[in-house]
Scaffold this motif. Structure first.
Motif, PDB file in Angstrom:
ATOM      1  N   LEU A 105       0.838  -1.114   0.235  1.00 10.45           N
ATOM      2  CA  LEU A 105       0.026  -0.040  -0.046  1.00 10.45           C
ATOM      3  C   LEU A 105       0.899   1.402  -0.076  1.00 10.45           C
ATOM      4  O   LEU A 105       0.658   2.345  -0.808  1.00 10.45           O
ATOM      5  CB  LEU A 105      -0.949  -0.018   1.205  1.00 10.45           C
ATOM      6  CG  LEU A 105      -2.037  -1.104   1.280  1.00 10.45           C
ATOM      7  CD1 LEU A 105      -2.724  -1.024   2.506  1.00 10.45           C
ATOM      8  CD2 LEU A 105      -2.908  -0.713   0.185  1.00 10.45           C
ATOM      9  N   VAL A 108       1.940   1.671  -3.447  1.00  6.72           N
ATOM     10  CA  VAL A 108       0.757   2.116  -4.549  1.00  6.72           C
ATOM     11  C   VAL A 108       0.654   3.554  -4.061  1.00  6.72           C
ATOM     12  O   VAL A 108       0.515   4.182  -5.153  1.00  6.72           O
ATOM     13  CB  VAL A 108      -0.232   1.254  -4.263  1.00  6.72           C
ATOM     14  CG1 VAL A 108      -1.515   1.978  -4.931  1.00  6.72           C
ATOM     15  CG2 VAL A 108      -0.029  -0.268  -4.638  1.00  6.72           C
ATOM     16  N   LEU A 109       0.435   4.085  -3.153  1.00 14.64           N
ATOM     17  CA  LEU A 109       0.209   5.349  -2.743  1.00 14.64           C
ATOM     18  C   LEU A 109       1.316   6.395  -3.065  1.00 14.64           C
ATOM     19  O   LEU A 109       1.080   7.381  -3.925  1.00 14.64           O
ATOM     20  CB  LEU A 109      -0.070   5.539  -1.242  1.00 14.64           C
ATOM     21  CG  LEU A 109      -0.667   6.886  -0.878  1.00 14.64           C
ATOM     22  CD1 LEU A 109      -1.726   7.281  -1.263  1.00 14.64           C
ATOM     23  CD2 LEU A 109      -0.644   6.972   0.534  1.00 14.64           C
ATOM     24  N   SER A 112       1.631   6.161  -7.364  1.00 16.23           N
ATOM     25  CA  SER A 112       0.550   6.315  -8.310  1.00 16.23           C
ATOM     26  C   SER A 112      -0.134   7.987  -8.019  1.00 16.23           C
ATOM     27  O   SER A 112      -0.634   8.428  -8.837  1.00 16.23           O
ATOM     28  CB  SER A 112      -0.817   5.393  -7.708  1.00 16.23           C
ATOM     29  OG  SER A 112      -1.309   5.519  -6.525  1.00 16.23           O
ATOM     30  N   LEU A 113      -0.068   8.356  -6.879  1.00 12.65           N
ATOM     31  CA  LEU A 113      -0.486   9.517  -6.743  1.00 12.65           C
ATOM     32  C   LEU A 113       0.338  10.741  -7.342  1.00 12.65           C
ATOM     33  O   LEU A 113      -0.103  11.594  -8.013  1.00 12.65           O
ATOM     34  CB  LEU A 113      -0.574  10.016  -5.111  1.00 12.65           C
ATOM     35  CG  LEU A 113      -1.402  11.266  -4.848  1.00 12.65           C
ATOM     36  CD1 LEU A 113      -2.914  11.372  -5.009  1.00 12.65           C
ATOM     37  CD2 LEU A 113      -1.248  11.377  -3.102  1.00 12.65           C
ATOM     38  N   GLN A 191      -2.133  -2.558  -9.024  1.00 10.57           N
ATOM     39  CA  GLN A 191      -2.809  -1.778  -8.308  1.00 10.57           C
ATOM     40  C   GLN A 191      -2.533  -0.109  -8.504  1.00 10.57           C
ATOM     41  O   GLN A 191      -3.197   0.843  -8.329  1.00 10.57           O
ATOM     42  CB  GLN A 191      -2.891  -1.843  -6.744  1.00 10.57           C
ATOM     43  CG  GLN A 191      -3.154  -3.309  -6.417  1.00 10.57           C
ATOM     44  CD  GLN A 191      -4.663  -3.640  -6.779  1.00 10.57           C
ATOM     45  OE1 GLN A 191      -5.395  -2.813  -6.898  1.00 10.57           O
ATOM     46  NE2 GLN A 191      -4.647  -4.923  -7.097  1.00 10.57           N
ATOM     47  N   ASN A 195      -4.948   3.072  -9.422  1.00 14.27           N
ATOM     48  CA  ASN A 195      -5.165   4.051  -8.758  1.00 14.27           C
ATOM     49  C   ASN A 195      -4.698   5.142  -9.749  1.00 14.27           C
ATOM     50  O   ASN A 195      -5.191   6.395  -9.497  1.00 14.27           O
ATOM     51  CB  ASN A 195      -4.219   3.870  -7.585  1.00 14.27           C
ATOM     52  CG  ASN A 195      -4.610   4.868  -6.527  1.00 14.27           C
ATOM     53  OD1 ASN A 195      -6.148   5.151  -6.487  1.00 14.27           O
ATOM     54  ND2 ASN A 195      -3.747   5.367  -5.734  1.00 14.27           N
ATOM     55  N   ILE A 238     -10.838   9.510  -5.127  1.00 13.60           N
ATOM     56  CA  ILE A 238      -9.364   8.729  -4.834  1.00 13.60           C
ATOM     57  C   ILE A 238      -9.496   7.900  -3.714  1.00 13.60           C
ATOM     58  O   ILE A 238      -9.089   6.850  -3.433  1.00 13.60           O
ATOM     59  CB  ILE A 238      -8.381  10.000  -4.755  1.00 13.60           C
ATOM     60  CG1 ILE A 238      -8.027  10.825  -6.067  1.00 13.60           C
ATOM     61  CG2 ILE A 238      -7.017   9.306  -4.284  1.00 13.60           C
ATOM     62  CD1 ILE A 238      -7.152  11.716  -5.740  1.00 13.60           C
ATOM     63  N   PHE A 242      -9.056   3.763  -3.362  1.00 13.17           N
ATOM     64  CA  PHE A 242      -7.681   3.535  -2.693  1.00 13.17           C
ATOM     65  C   PHE A 242      -8.337   2.539  -1.395  1.00 13.17           C
ATOM     66  O   PHE A 242      -7.678   1.519  -0.998  1.00 13.17           O
ATOM     67  CB  PHE A 242      -7.104   4.524  -2.143  1.00 13.17           C
ATOM     68  CG  PHE A 242      -5.896   4.144  -1.180  1.00 13.17           C
ATOM     69  CD1 PHE A 242      -4.537   3.657  -2.014  1.00 13.17           C
ATOM     70  CD2 PHE A 242      -5.639   4.229  -0.185  1.00 13.17           C
ATOM     71  CE1 PHE A 242      -3.580   3.211  -1.508  1.00 13.17           C
ATOM     72  CE2 PHE A 242      -4.533   3.897   0.763  1.00 13.17           C
ATOM     73  CZ  PHE A 242      -3.382   3.365  -0.315  1.00 13.17           C
ATOM     74  N   ILE A 245      -8.728  -0.710  -3.099  1.00 11.30           N
ATOM     75  CA  ILE A 245      -7.498  -1.402  -3.344  1.00 11.30           C
ATOM     76  C   ILE A 245      -6.830  -1.874  -1.914  1.00 11.30           C
ATOM     77  O   ILE A 245      -6.294  -2.804  -2.097  1.00 11.30           O
ATOM     78  CB  ILE A 245      -6.301  -0.321  -3.815  1.00 11.30           C
ATOM     79  CG1 ILE A 245      -6.707   0.124  -5.386  1.00 11.30           C
ATOM     80  CG2 ILE A 245      -4.848  -0.853  -3.753  1.00 11.30           C
ATOM     81  CD1 ILE A 245      -6.040   1.206  -5.854  1.00 11.30           C
ATOM     82  N   MET A 246      -7.076  -1.030  -0.882  1.00  5.01           N
ATOM     83  CA  MET A 246      -6.490  -1.698   0.393  1.00  5.01           C
ATOM     84  C   MET A 246      -7.151  -2.952   0.843  1.00  5.01           C
ATOM     85  O   MET A 246      -6.567  -3.813   1.301  1.00  5.01           O
ATOM     86  CB  MET A 246      -6.948  -0.728   1.586  1.00  5.01           C
ATOM     87  CG  MET A 246      -6.031   0.581   1.467  1.00  5.01           C
ATOM     88  SD  MET A 246      -6.695   1.864   2.798  1.00  5.01           S
ATOM     89  CE  MET A 246      -6.208   1.112   4.217  1.00  5.01           C
TER      90      MET A 246
END
Length: 313
Positions: A105, A108-109, A112-113, A191, A195, A238, A242, A245-246
């Motif tokens: 995670l 991903v964060l 992707s952000l 993921q 995202n 968003i 997310f 996704i979590m």
């Protein structure tokens, strides 16, 4: 406050419904756990005695009641395959799965952000088209194939990365990272692609609104416009994605744990299913249920923090 209470009631209701479905399904599945424990050539008297000892000769509603009491107290019964409490098996494997999910995670964060915001600011330019194309491919790549490619072309060439097994954090932080980084990227890459596309779309929708033009006309820097206003107002969609996704990452590490031989919940579930270890499978299913429902509950609460109008509705 009423909003939180309603969300909490929904959480409890969902867990109860899933518990009833889980318990009912395992009652109608073929296979006898008693015969699995004693073997096919067991004496009928031994079978009946063990069935009585396990409480399997009682009415289903009594068995369900005892199982629910066990859930509330953390006593999930004993594993047929391992002959030890289910809760001990879960607590033993949980750190591996949660470490993998947490690292995934974070990746991903953090990837992707900023990529989604960058692509939205450069709409229809070469960098935006290139990122969109790459992420489209990333969404289509199967995780087991991606894991094998990372093992072949990264794990086999760089000694830092371990391609199987797990080293606890308490033993070595770098060792834990070396065993988790490749499986984390295996889960994270698809993921990130998902995202990224939602972040890009949400940012584009906000950029085109009148308030953004007004803020820009006042001379505010582009960075402040993006982070103080556009990103904040884009957080509801968003956060929704997310949150999904979590839940998927926490509950969906089964295949990747098999590919990298990680001793986590996913590998334990495969073993339990293969051995018809129903108490262990039920315990793992309830863990996944509680994890997903709690994540959705937290996301719902964050909605009300980001947009107080949600509480009023």
């Amino acid at each position: 406050m009423m909003y939180i209470i309603r969300r909490f009631i929904l959480l409890i209701t969902t867990i109860l419904l899933v518990s009833m479905i889980t318990f009912g399904v395992f009652q109608i599945l073929p296979g006898d756990p008693v015969r699995t424990m004693l073997g096919t050539e067991a004496d009928p008297t031994q079978i009946e005695n063990l069935r009585s000892e396990l409480g399997l000769d009682r009415p289903l509603y009594e068995q369900y009641g005892d199982w629910m009491k066990g859930l509330l107290t953390g006593e999930l019964g004993n594993s047929i395959r391992f002959s030890m409490p289910v809760k001990d098996l879960l607590f033993d494997r949980l750190p591996v799965t949660m470490s993998l999910a947490g690292l995934t995670l974070i990746i991903v964060l953090t990837v992707s952000l900023p990529l989604g915001m960058f692509a939205a600011r450069r709409q229809n330019k070469l960098s935006d088209v290139s990122l969109s194309t790459v992420t489209q491919i990333g969404m289509a790549v199967p995780s087991f194939w991606l894991g094998m490619m990372l093992i072949l072309y990264v794990g086999m060439k760089f000694s830092f990365f371990k391609i199987s097994g797990y080293i606890p954090w308490s033993q070595s932080v770098s060792g834990a990272l070396s065993t988790l980084i490749l499986p984390a990227f295996t889960i994270a890459i698809p993921q990130i692609a998902v995202n990224f596309r939602y972040v890009r779309t949400a940012i584009l929708e906000q950029i085109q609104l009148d308030y953004v033009r007004t803020i820009r006309s006042k001379g505010m820097s582009e960075q402040n416009v993006m982070y103080k206003h556009v990103l904040k107002n884009s957080m509801i969609p968003i956060l929704t994605v997310f949150g999904l996704i979590m839940a998927e990452v926490v509950a969906g590490t089964i295949i990747v744990e098999q590919v990298f031989s990680l001793p986590g919940i996913g590998q334990l579930l495969i073993t339990a299913i293969s051995n018809r270890d129903f108490p262990l499978v039920q315990g793992i299913v309830m863990y996944i249920t509680v994890a997903v429902v709690v994540i959705n509950f937290i996301v719902d609460i964050l909605y009300s923090v980001l947009d107080p109008r949600i509480r009023l509705r």
